[in-house]
Design a protein around this motif. Sequence first.
Motif, mmCIF file in Angstrom:
data_model
loop_
_atom_site.group_PDB
_atom_site.id
_atom_site.type_symbol
_atom_site.label_atom_id
_atom_site.label_comp_id
_atom_site.label_asym_id
_atom_site.label_seq_id
_atom_site.Cartn_x
_atom_site.Cartn_y
_atom_site.Cartn_z
ATOM 1 N N LEU A 205 1.215 -1.251 -0.202
ATOM 2 C CA LEU A 205 -0.041 0.393 0.485
ATOM 3 C C LEU A 205 0.832 1.187 -0.252
ATOM 4 C CD1 LEU A 205 -2.834 1.463 0.127
ATOM 5 C CD2 LEU A 205 -3.041 1.185 2.691
ATOM 6 N N ALA A 206 1.057 2.132 -1.132
ATOM 7 C CA ALA A 206 1.918 2.898 -1.462
ATOM 8 C C ALA A 206 0.812 4.479 -1.312
ATOM 9 C CB ALA A 206 2.587 2.630 -2.506
ATOM 10 N N SER A 207 0.868 5.011 -0.129
ATOM 11 C CA SER A 207 0.430 6.883 0.334
ATOM 12 C C SER A 207 1.205 7.855 -0.839
ATOM 13 C CB SER A 207 -0.042 6.800 0.972
ATOM 14 O OG SER A 207 -0.593 7.981 1.092
ATOM 15 N N ALA A 208 0.896 8.804 -1.460
ATOM 16 C CA ALA A 208 1.883 9.614 -1.843
ATOM 17 C C ALA A 208 1.479 10.847 -2.189
ATOM 18 C CB ALA A 208 2.395 9.233 -3.702
ATOM 19 N N GLN A 209 2.904 11.339 -2.052
ATOM 20 C CA GLN A 209 2.550 13.089 -2.467
ATOM 21 C C GLN A 209 2.142 13.216 -3.878
ATOM 22 O OE1 GLN A 209 2.391 15.941 -0.359
ATOM 23 N NE2 GLN A 209 3.030 14.798 1.204
ATOM 24 N N GLY A 210 1.501 14.176 -4.559
ATOM 25 C CA GLY A 210 1.218 14.045 -5.984
ATOM 26 C C GLY A 210 0.994 15.645 -6.426
ATOM 27 N N GLY A 211 1.650 16.102 -7.088
ATOM 28 C CA GLY A 211 0.930 17.838 -7.303
ATOM 29 C C GLY A 211 2.464 18.441 -7.488
ATOM 30 N N ARG A 212 1.776 19.594 -7.940
ATOM 31 C CA ARG A 212 2.674 20.886 -7.856
ATOM 32 C C ARG A 212 3.036 21.378 -6.364
ATOM 33 N NH1 ARG A 212 7.386 22.064 -10.876
ATOM 34 N NH2 ARG A 212 5.634 21.749 -12.995
ATOM 35 N N HIS A 213 3.372 21.510 -5.591
ATOM 36 C CA HIS A 213 3.419 22.508 -4.231
ATOM 37 C C HIS A 213 3.773 23.747 -4.629
ATOM 38 C CE1 HIS A 213 3.495 18.012 -2.816
ATOM 39 N NE2 HIS A 213 4.179 17.486 -3.624
ATOM 40 N N LEU A 236 -4.026 6.315 -8.336
ATOM 41 C CA LEU A 236 -4.646 7.412 -8.130
ATOM 42 C C LEU A 236 -3.661 8.680 -8.792
ATOM 43 C CD1 LEU A 236 -6.940 10.014 -7.896
ATOM 44 C CD2 LEU A 236 -5.888 9.924 -5.626
ATOM 45 N N PRO A 237 -3.073 8.931 -10.052
ATOM 46 C CA PRO A 237 -2.868 9.872 -10.466
ATOM 47 C C PRO A 237 -1.828 11.270 -9.764
ATOM 48 C CG PRO A 237 -4.143 8.868 -12.472
ATOM 49 C CD PRO A 237 -4.799 8.272 -10.992
#
Length: 267
Positions: A205-213, A236-237
């Motif tokens: 199970l992988a939980s990521a930061q995903g976008g432009r910060h 979730l892309p």
Amino acid sequence: MTQAFKVAAIQMVSTPEVEQNFAAAARLVGQAAQQGAQLVLLPEYWPIMGMHERDKFAHAETDQAGRIQEFMAQLARERKLWLVGGTLPMAASDSKVLNTSLVYDPEGRRVARYDKIHLFSFARGEENYDEARTIEYGGEVKTFEAPFGRVGLSVCYDLRFPELYRAMGECALIVMPAAFTYTTGSAHWEILLRARAIENQCYVLASAQGGRHVNGRRTWGHSMLVDPWGEIVSVLPEGEGLVIGDIDPHRLQYVRESLPALRHRKL
């Protein structure tokens, strides 16, 4: 345990504002709970993605006290679920912190702590990262027992070191909170996650930061659940949200019995 156990990974685009990140985490964990999640994983650096690498020092907490820990304990207790708290900065020395993952049971009790062992560095063109400038190396492999079996704790760059996962013993689930860069994530994230699932014959199970910060950094996202055969259950892309799916003990047993690679190990 014979019944499926529902798990969820939260994807965020964390900011330098802790309260803003609290609100996002509470909202997304709430959505996961409403969909039946019994264990929820937050991403690496979820409480703070500062403008500068040393901003996290102002939010570092001691081993048993701090508002980030209080927030996570309360969230686990209110939602009555297992919460794997991504990572938060924990006090280590005057010049460095530890990048720490804490686990809470449905009563809000802390049941495990893992300090990230492998620290990321990468330099290519304008991209330059070196976590060891501000983070101290962890030194102990950690797991905990959940209702469905053993859960192995790891963080981000750990994903590239398969020997860490062998040292955990047989796990039903490996968790992977991360903030992979767009560059390294697009090249290797999915391949590495599926490899760890396949070689350890367990769920990942992988939980990521995903976008432009706000700080200009772009993270890869693609939070996902991978099954013991290496198949992606849910992904979730990019952007805020969650992925959710089941830890199925029958699937776990079927994969391990049909291809008993774990029993065939010689080293």
